[in-house]
Design an enzyme around this catalytic site. Sequence first.
Site, short mmCIF file in Angstrom:
data_model
loop_
_atom_site.label_atom_id
_atom_site.label_comp_id
_atom_site.label_asym_id
_atom_site.label_seq_id
_atom_site.Cartn_x
_atom_site.Cartn_y
_atom_site.Cartn_z
N SER A 1 0.86 -1.20 0.00
CA SER A 1 0.00 0.00 0.00
C SER A 1 0.88 1.24 0.00
CB SER A 1 -0.88 0.01 1.26
OG SER A 1 -1.49 1.28 1.41
N TYR B 1 -1.34 -0.87 10.78
CA TYR B 1 -1.55 -1.26 9.38
C TYR B 1 -0.36 -0.81 8.53
CZ TYR B 1 -3.47 -1.34 4.64
OH TYR B 1 -3.66 -1.57 3.30
#
Length: 251
Positions: A144, A157
Amino acid sequence: MSTQKLAGKVAVVTGASKGIGASIAKHLAAEGAAVVVNYSSSKAGADKVVAEITGSGGKAVAVQADLSKPEEVTKLFTETKKAYGKVDVLVNNAGIYEMRPLEQVDADHFHRQFDLNVLGLILASKEALPLFPSEGGSVINISSVVSTARFPGSVAYSATKGAVDAVTRVLSAELGSRKIRVNTINPGMVETEGFHTAGIGGSEMQTAVEAQTPLGRIGQPQDIAGAAVFLASSDSSWITGETFVISGGMR
Ligand code: NAP
């Protein structure tokens, strides 16, 4: 001769019952790959992806496995071997994201995300290894933009995706001699089921991201799938250890 880029290839896509994984599975199948559509709980979603692929003349099977559990990672590849006998392409897409400010981070929140996003990804790569043919193959890790960005409220995360980038670099070096290429796709914000469940749709975060995105919009799953086809195919045969940021230009 087939003009499909992945004719005769077998691809395993983890977390392919919805979102980015479902789109990648369909695009790989459209290029001729037989696809293992992994899911954890969304059987109906996985069956729908398989039906779309087979309905268009492609090959796919759904395999249930919760990849945060090591024994189920093993099961996924046992089933893959039974169905198709090998793996040419592994897309490590299954992942969860939970936004929390630091004050609310606890061990459970940390482990839920690391057990799937990092441990599951490493163990899936390990279990796939003996199934790659001698001509090698391609591992595509879905990371990401958060791995290098600075989004408040995403500490655990973002840490998982920083780890995914590191795993990719290491395994590209470790597996190069076996002709297995390992790359990451680092998407920006993409509209998926998970994006809506996490409450990101319509949030201030979405507005802020759009404002910082040169192409002025968030992504759709198919914006990511083309890059996955490229990295799966021989069009990228001399590319390994790289990070492909696909985000409309947002950093
Ligand atoms: P999503 O819509 O929530 O879909 C997640 C997929 O992963 C589903 O197929 C889900 O299957 C599967 N999954 C969840 N837990 C699992 C487990 N324990 N074992 C096996 N499969 C599991 O997610 P998404 O937005 O498409 O995200 C996919 C990947 O892209 C993730 O790695 C995410 O971090 C990354 N990413 C997303 C965005 C974004 O903005 N959407 C941006 C950058 C990166 P079940 O439904 O059966 O549980």
